[in-house]
Design a protein around this motif. Structure first.
Motif, PDB file in Angstrom:
ATOM      1  N   ALA A  14      27.367  17.582  67.296  1.00 41.63           N
ATOM      2  CA  ALA A  14      26.179  17.972  66.533  1.00 41.63           C
ATOM      3  C   ALA A  14      25.610  19.292  67.036  1.00 41.63           C
ATOM      4  N   ILE A  15      25.560  19.468  68.349  1.00 37.29           N
ATOM      5  CA  ILE A  15      25.054  20.717  68.931  1.00 37.29           C
ATOM      6  C   ILE A  15      25.947  21.885  68.536  1.00 37.29           C
ATOM      7  N   ILE A  16      27.250  21.690  68.643  1.00 35.91           N
ATOM      8  CA  ILE A  16      28.195  22.754  68.305  1.00 35.91           C
ATOM      9  C   ILE A  16      28.127  23.070  66.805  1.00 35.91           C
ATOM     10  N   ALA A  17      28.040  22.039  65.981  1.00 40.65           N
ATOM     11  CA  ALA A  17      27.948  22.246  64.529  1.00 40.65           C
ATOM     12  C   ALA A  17      26.698  23.035  64.179  1.00 40.65           C
ATOM     13  N   GLU A  18      25.593  22.714  64.845  1.00 38.92           N
ATOM     14  CA  GLU A  18      24.345  23.442  64.578  1.00 38.92           C
ATOM     15  C   GLU A  18      24.504  24.920  64.925  1.00 38.92           C
ATOM     16  N   GLN A  19      25.117  25.225  66.064  1.00 36.13           N
ATOM     17  CA  GLN A  19      25.315  26.619  66.460  1.00 36.13           C
ATOM     18  C   GLN A  19      26.259  27.343  65.501  1.00 36.13           C
ATOM     19  N   ALA A  20      27.235  26.617  64.971  1.00 35.86           N
ATOM     20  CA  ALA A  20      28.211  27.221  64.060  1.00 35.86           C
ATOM     21  C   ALA A  20      27.709  27.240  62.616  1.00 35.86           C
ATOM     22  N   VAL A  21      26.541  26.647  62.387  1.00 38.45           N
ATOM     23  CA  VAL A  21      25.966  26.506  61.057  1.00 38.45           C
ATOM     24  C   VAL A  21      26.988  25.832  60.126  1.00 38.45           C
ATOM     25  N   LEU A  22      27.503  24.711  60.612  1.00 42.09           N
ATOM     26  CA  LEU A  22      28.476  23.925  59.862  1.00 42.09           C
ATOM     27  C   LEU A  22      28.001  22.483  59.787  1.00 42.09           C
ATOM     28  N   ASP A  23      28.591  21.729  58.877  1.00 40.30           N
ATOM     29  CA  ASP A  23      28.359  20.302  58.830  1.00 40.30           C
ATOM     30  C   ASP A  23      29.170  19.662  59.961  1.00 40.30           C
ATOM     31  N   ILE A  24      28.641  18.578  60.485  1.00 38.34           N
ATOM     32  CA  ILE A  24      29.325  17.888  61.591  1.00 38.34           C
ATOM     33  C   ILE A  24      30.766  17.549  61.206  1.00 38.34           C
ATOM     34  N   SER A  25      30.999  17.190  59.962  1.00 37.87           N
ATOM     35  CA  SER A  25      32.341  16.805  59.509  1.00 37.87           C
ATOM     36  C   SER A  25      33.346  17.955  59.557  1.00 37.87           C
ATOM     37  N   GLU A  26      32.861  19.185  59.662  1.00 37.88           N
ATOM     38  CA  GLU A  26      33.749  20.353  59.697  1.00 37.88           C
ATOM     39  C   GLU A  26      34.195  20.706  61.115  1.00 37.88           C
ATOM     40  N   VAL A  27      33.624  20.050  62.114  1.00 35.51           N
ATOM     41  CA  VAL A  27      33.943  20.334  63.516  1.00 35.51           C
ATOM     42  C   VAL A  27      34.953  19.304  64.004  1.00 35.51           C
ATOM     43  N   ARG A  28      36.151  19.783  64.356  1.00 30.35           N
ATOM     44  CA  ARG A  28      37.213  18.901  64.848  1.00 30.35           C
ATOM     45  C   ARG A  28      37.448  19.158  66.336  1.00 30.35           C
ATOM     46  N   PRO A  29      37.826  18.115  67.072  1.00 29.91           N
ATOM     47  CA  PRO A  29      37.999  18.233  68.525  1.00 29.91           C
ATOM     48  C   PRO A  29      38.958  19.335  68.973  1.00 29.91           C
ATOM     49  N   GLU A  30      40.005  19.585  68.208  1.00 35.76           N
ATOM     50  CA  GLU A  30      41.002  20.581  68.621  1.00 35.76           C
ATOM     51  C   GLU A  30      40.563  22.022  68.374  1.00 35.76           C
ATOM     52  N   MET A  31      39.455  22.211  67.688  1.00 33.17           N
ATOM     53  CA  MET A  31      39.002  23.561  67.349  1.00 33.17           C
ATOM     54  C   MET A  31      38.393  24.284  68.545  1.00 33.17           C
ATOM     55  N   SER A  32      38.618  25.588  68.589  1.00 36.84           N
ATOM     56  CA  SER A  32      37.985  26.421  69.615  1.00 36.84           C
ATOM     57  C   SER A  32      36.642  26.901  69.061  1.00 36.84           C
ATOM     58  N   LEU A  33      35.788  27.371  69.955  1.00 36.34           N
ATOM     59  CA  LEU A  33      34.501  27.906  69.518  1.00 36.34           C
ATOM     60  C   LEU A  33      34.717  29.137  68.641  1.00 36.34           C
ATOM     61  N   GLU A  34      35.726  29.907  68.969  1.00 36.33           N
ATOM     62  CA  GLU A  34      36.044  31.094  68.168  1.00 36.33           C
ATOM     63  C   GLU A  34      36.402  30.695  66.737  1.00 36.33           C
ATOM     64  N   GLU A  35      37.202  29.643  66.580  1.00 36.56           N
ATOM     65  CA  GLU A  35      37.566  29.163  65.248  1.00 36.56           C
ATOM     66  C   GLU A  35      36.334  28.702  64.461  1.00 36.56           C
ATOM     67  N   LEU A  36      35.334  28.229  65.188  1.00 32.98           N
ATOM     68  CA  LEU A  36      34.105  27.762  64.557  1.00 32.98           C
ATOM     69  C   LEU A  36      33.122  28.901  64.277  1.00 32.98           C
ATOM     70  N   GLY A  37      33.466  30.108  64.731  1.00 32.09           N
ATOM     71  CA  GLY A  37      32.608  31.261  64.493  1.00 32.09           C
ATOM     72  C   GLY A  37      31.463  31.384  65.488  1.00 32.09           C
ATOM     73  N   ILE A  38      31.594  30.721  66.638  1.00 31.98           N
ATOM     74  CA  ILE A  38      30.539  30.792  67.656  1.00 31.98           C
ATOM     75  C   ILE A  38      30.829  31.958  68.592  1.00 31.98           C
ATOM     76  N   ASP A  39      29.904  32.902  68.649  1.00 32.61           N
ATOM     77  CA  ASP A  39      30.061  34.065  69.514  1.00 32.61           C
ATOM     78  C   ASP A  39      29.481  33.771  70.902  1.00 32.61           C
ATOM     79  N   SER A  40      29.432  34.784  71.751  1.00 31.23           N
ATOM     80  CA  SER A  40      28.968  34.576  73.127  1.00 31.23           C
ATOM     81  C   SER A  40      27.512  34.122  73.182  1.00 31.23           C
ATOM     82  N   LEU A  41      26.676  34.636  72.311  1.00 30.06           N
ATOM     83  CA  LEU A  41      25.279  34.200  72.287  1.00 30.06           C
ATOM     84  C   LEU A  41      25.190  32.737  71.842  1.00 30.06           C
ATOM     85  N   GLY A  42      25.971  32.385  70.835  1.00 32.37           N
ATOM     86  CA  GLY A  42      26.013  31.002  70.373  1.00 32.37           C
ATOM     87  C   GLY A  42      26.521  30.065  71.450  1.00 32.37           C
TER      88      GLY A  42
END
Length: 90
Positions: A14-42
């Motif tokens: 949920a925390i990662i999804a919020e930072q990526a501005v995504l729905d929780i269902s779009e965040v998969r365990p194998e994904m990197s933060l980069e794939e989720l669009g989370i930059d260094s500030l995020g």
């Protein structure tokens, strides 16, 4: 999976999804933060949110994110690292 582990998993996602501005269902365990669009500030904001949510101190150096004991290589790695920190804090 234990209830505590499931709770940690759900909260971290949920925390990662919020930072990526995504729905929780779009965040998969194998994904990197980069794939989720989370930059260094995020990433830093995610770390702060995780510390606050779980009342833990994450060993993280924002200046050298690749040289940390806290594995940020994937969502699953972050979940595992948080589980370890929570277990040690008890």
């Amino acid at each position: 999976m234990l209830t505590t582990e499931l709770t940690i998993r759900v909260r971290v996602i949920a925390i990662i999804a919020e930072q990526a501005v995504l729905d929780i269902s779009e965040v998969r365990p194998e994904m990197s933060l980069e794939e989720l669009g989370i930059d260094s500030l995020g990433l830093v904001e995610s770390i702060f949110a995780i510390e606050e949510a779980f009342d833990i101190s994450v060993p993280f150096n924002a200046n050298e994110p690749d040289k940390n004991e806290f594995d940020i290589s994937s969502v699953a790695a972050i979940i595992g690292a948080v589980e370890g920190l929570v277990a040690r804090s008890k």
